[in-house]
Scaffold this motif. Structure first.
Motif, PDB file in Angstrom:
ATOM      1  N   VAL A   1       1.465  -1.308   0.499  1.00  6.32           N
ATOM      2  CA  VAL A   1      -0.578   0.716  -0.147  1.00  6.32           C
ATOM      3  C   VAL A   1       0.815   1.226  -0.103  1.00  6.32           C
ATOM      4  N   LYS A   2       1.569   1.516   1.183  1.00  7.30           N
ATOM      5  CA  LYS A   2       2.515   2.603   1.181  1.00  7.30           C
ATOM      6  C   LYS A   2       3.828   2.546  -0.749  1.00  7.30           C
ATOM      7  N   LEU A   3       3.811   1.516  -1.137  1.00  9.48           N
ATOM      8  CA  LEU A   3       4.579   1.802  -1.809  1.00  9.48           C
ATOM      9  C   LEU A   3       3.691   1.917  -3.297  1.00  9.48           C
ATOM     10  N   ALA A   4       2.798   1.594  -3.224  1.00  8.02           N
ATOM     11  CA  ALA A   4       1.629   2.413  -4.100  1.00  8.02           C
ATOM     12  C   ALA A   4       0.865   3.819  -4.054  1.00  8.02           C
ATOM     13  N   TYR A   5       1.137   4.202  -2.981  1.00 13.78           N
ATOM     14  CA  TYR A   5       0.575   5.512  -2.687  1.00 13.78           C
ATOM     15  C   TYR A   5       1.595   6.808  -3.032  1.00 13.78           C
ATOM     16  N   ALA A   6       3.145   6.104  -2.981  1.00 10.19           N
ATOM     17  CA  ALA A   6       3.928   6.996  -3.736  1.00 10.19           C
ATOM     18  C   ALA A   6       4.019   6.887  -5.570  1.00 10.19           C
ATOM     19  N   ALA A   7       3.294   6.165  -5.478  1.00  9.84           N
ATOM     20  CA  ALA A   7       3.065   6.631  -7.444  1.00  9.84           C
ATOM     21  C   ALA A   7       1.267   7.245  -7.268  1.00  9.84           C
ATOM     22  N   HIS A   8       1.184   8.003  -6.087  1.00 11.33           N
ATOM     23  CA  HIS A   8      -0.171   9.375  -6.228  1.00 11.33           C
ATOM     24  C   HIS A   8      -1.410   8.590  -6.784  1.00 11.33           C
ATOM     25  N   VAL A   9      -1.768   7.321  -5.445  1.00  8.24           N
ATOM     26  CA  VAL A   9      -2.992   6.839  -6.169  1.00  8.24           C
ATOM     27  C   VAL A   9      -4.174   7.182  -4.639  1.00  8.24           C
ATOM     28  N   ASP A  10      -5.553   7.335  -4.582  1.00 12.22           N
ATOM     29  CA  ASP A  10      -6.020   7.216  -3.009  1.00 12.22           C
ATOM     30  C   ASP A  10      -6.349   6.428  -2.981  1.00 12.22           C
ATOM     31  N   ALA A  11      -6.921   6.340  -1.377  1.00 13.56           N
ATOM     32  CA  ALA A  11      -7.064   5.400  -0.939  1.00 13.56           C
ATOM     33  C   ALA A  11      -8.414   4.198  -1.705  1.00 13.56           C
ATOM     34  N   ILE A  12      -9.661   5.394  -1.654  1.00 10.25           N
ATOM     35  CA  ILE A  12     -10.638   4.186  -2.636  1.00 10.25           C
ATOM     36  C   ILE A  12     -10.125   3.758  -3.781  1.00 10.25           C
ATOM     37  N   THR A  13      -9.411   4.264  -5.025  1.00  9.60           N
ATOM     38  CA  THR A  13      -8.658   3.582  -6.124  1.00  9.60           C
ATOM     39  C   THR A  13      -8.715   2.831  -6.110  1.00  9.60           C
ATOM     40  N   LEU A  14      -7.806   2.299  -5.152  1.00  7.73           N
ATOM     41  CA  LEU A  14      -6.480   0.999  -4.151  1.00  7.73           C
ATOM     42  C   LEU A  14      -7.012   0.398  -3.981  1.00  7.73           C
ATOM     43  N   LEU A  15      -7.881   0.676  -3.406  1.00  5.17           N
ATOM     44  CA  LEU A  15      -9.192  -0.592  -2.402  1.00  5.17           C
ATOM     45  C   LEU A  15      -9.708  -1.246  -4.127  1.00  5.17           C
ATOM     46  N   ALA A  16     -10.253   0.199  -4.581  1.00  5.95           N
ATOM     47  CA  ALA A  16     -11.269  -1.283  -5.306  1.00  5.95           C
ATOM     48  C   ALA A  16     -10.055  -2.013  -7.030  1.00  5.95           C
ATOM     49  N   VAL A  17      -8.964  -1.355  -7.106  1.00  2.41           N
ATOM     50  CA  VAL A  17      -7.937  -2.234  -7.722  1.00  2.41           C
ATOM     51  C   VAL A  17      -7.648  -3.177  -7.136  1.00  2.41           C
TER      52      VAL A  17
ATOM     53  N   GLY B   1      -1.078  -3.583  -6.823  1.00  2.00           N
ATOM     54  CA  GLY B   1      -2.824  -4.351  -6.753  1.00  2.00           C
ATOM     55  C   GLY B   1      -2.782  -5.383  -7.162  1.00  2.00           C
ATOM     56  N   LEU B   2      -2.297  -6.046  -8.055  1.00  2.00           N
ATOM     57  CA  LEU B   2      -2.672  -7.577  -8.475  1.00  2.00           C
ATOM     58  C   LEU B   2      -1.795  -8.288  -6.861  1.00  2.00           C
ATOM     59  N   ALA B   3      -0.622  -8.022  -6.782  1.00  2.00           N
ATOM     60  CA  ALA B   3       0.662  -8.466  -5.763  1.00  2.00           C
ATOM     61  C   ALA B   3      -0.497  -8.870  -4.810  1.00  2.00           C
ATOM     62  N   MET B   4      -1.276  -7.854  -3.610  1.00  2.00           N
ATOM     63  CA  MET B   4      -1.664  -7.098  -2.844  1.00  2.00           C
ATOM     64  C   MET B   4      -3.102  -8.172  -2.622  1.00  2.00           C
ATOM     65  N   ALA B   5      -3.842  -7.978  -4.437  1.00  2.00           N
ATOM     66  CA  ALA B   5      -4.836  -9.499  -4.168  1.00  2.00           C
ATOM     67  C   ALA B   5      -4.285 -10.872  -3.311  1.00  2.00           C
ATOM     68  N   VAL B   6      -3.559 -11.220  -4.199  1.00  2.00           N
ATOM     69  CA  VAL B   6      -3.042 -12.954  -4.028  1.00  2.00           C
ATOM     70  C   VAL B   6      -1.971 -12.562  -3.047  1.00  2.00           C
ATOM     71  N   PHE B   7      -0.986 -12.243  -2.799  1.00  2.00           N
ATOM     72  CA  PHE B   7      -0.284 -12.072  -1.658  1.00  2.00           C
ATOM     73  C   PHE B   7      -0.881 -12.141  -0.123  1.00  2.00           C
ATOM     74  N   SER B   8      -1.769 -11.040  -0.218  1.00  2.00           N
ATOM     75  CA  SER B   8      -2.002 -10.566   1.069  1.00  2.00           C
ATOM     76  C   SER B   8      -3.512 -10.584   1.458  1.00  2.00           C
ATOM     77  N   THR B   9      -4.323 -10.853   0.031  1.00  2.00           N
ATOM     78  CA  THR B   9      -5.838 -11.105   0.204  1.00  2.00           C
ATOM     79  C   THR B   9      -6.029 -12.592  -0.053  1.00  2.00           C
ATOM     80  N   VAL B  10      -5.971 -13.181  -1.098  1.00  2.00           N
ATOM     81  CA  VAL B  10      -6.807 -14.282  -1.673  1.00  2.00           C
ATOM     82  C   VAL B  10      -5.767 -15.520  -0.815  1.00  2.00           C
ATOM     83  N   LEU B  11      -4.686 -15.967  -1.029  1.00  2.00           N
ATOM     84  CA  LEU B  11      -3.949 -16.943  -0.691  1.00  2.00           C
ATOM     85  C   LEU B  11      -3.143 -16.589   1.340  1.00  2.00           C
TER      86      LEU B  11
END
Length: 307
Positions: free
Chosen positions: A35-51, A232-242
């Motif tokens: 999440v922190k790495l994604a925020y460095a790319a200037h994305v907001d919380a709602i968009t990142l969570l949706a992704v 977002g894909l890494a977050m979904a696979v490694f920090s959510t689904v698995l």
């Protein structure tokens, strides 16, 4: 000979369970870093969570369909469906949203420690809801945990300044939402099964996250830096689904108490990963506070699991 083979099988089962619990803990702890790495790319919380949820939901939908094809499944009542929707919104959608918001203000290490407090919240909420007394040993464990959080909070406040109180309160709200979810989910999980419940509840949470983005953002906001989609894909696979399924498999093999004990590696792993990938500094004060939190939470988790 037969006893020896049985002993080896039990050992293998325990080792497998331990490895699954370890992988789940590291996967959950890596979320804050991503999440922190994604925020460095200037994305907001709602968009990142949706992704994150958009990448996750196909898997949970597939699991939901698969569980429905199995024989001898208990049919869901209206009350079951209501529980799945309500708990999915509280435990997965609201908890995730507050967590993502909080990570805009506080360090990854502090975020993971605050989230790790959820067993202490379960103790307090259960005592209040069911009029149970909190035993002296649990009171001492609570004191240790919150003293540790206070120590790390003061440490981070001196380094980060503005916004840390807001972030800490948001993440605390996330942990509280998850604690409420755990208290409410017991009956429904026992009735319909952990895998089916997780798949349904996560599908509800994913739908809510995507709907929130659709209502609050124009579609053009999905034109993001390529890096955000990879994260977002890494977050979904490694920090959510698995981790969601690994933790269930670990508990079946080694029990909740040992799984909780191994899960203590999560906050430690987050602090280490934050130091490596985010450059977050680690001090003796932070280590001491983290040790107090881990000691208190583990004392409560193992005692309640034993009971």
């Amino acid at each position: 000979m037969e006893n020896s083979i049985k002993h080896v099988a039990i050992q293998h089962h325990a080792i497998t369970g331990g490895l699954l619990a370890l992988l789940a803990a590291i996967g959950f702890s890596a979320k804050a870093i991503l999440v922190k790495l994604a925020y460095a790319a200037h994305v907001d919380a709602i968009t990142l969570l949706a992704v994150r949820m958009a990448f996750s939901v196909p898997v949970f939908l597939a699991v939901a369909v698969w569980t429905n094809t199995r024989k001898q499944q208990t049919a869901l009542t209206v009350r079951d469906w209501f529980a799945v929707v309500a708990l999915g919104l509280i435990g997965y959608y609201l908890a995730s949203y507050l967590d993502f918001l909080g990570l805009q203000y506080i360090s990854a290490g502090l975020e993971r420690l605050i989230l790790f407090l959820y067993p202490t919240m379960v103790v307090v909420l259960s005592a209040w809801l069911y009029r149970q007394s909190i035993k002296p040993r649990e009171q001492f464990a609570l004191l240790l945990s919150y003293a540790g959080i206070a120590l790390v909070f003061v440490h981070d406040a001196g380094m980060r300044g503005n916004g840390i109180s807001t972030g800490a309160l948001l993440v605390f709200g996330s942990a509280l939402a998850y604690a409420i979810y755990l208290i409410g989910a017991n009956h429904t999980i026992a009735r319909i099964g952990a895998t089916r419940f997780t798949a349904y509840a996560m599908t509800v949470a994913s739908g809510a996250s995507i709907a929130q983005f659709a209502v609050t953002h124009p579609l053009n906001d999905l034109i993001l830096n390529e890096r955000v989609y990879y994260l977002g894909l890494a977050m979904a696979v490694f920090s959510t689904v698995l981790p969601a399924f690994l933790i269930s498999a670990a508990m079946r093999r080694i029990g909740a108490g040992k799984t909780a004990l191994i899960g203590a590696i999560g906050p430690v792993s987050t602090i280490y990963l934050a130091w490596v990938f985010l450059g977050e500094r680690v001090s003796l004060t932070q280590i001491a506070g983290s040790a107090l939190v881990l000691a208190g939470v583990l004392a409560i988790s193992i005692q309640r699991s034993g009971r």
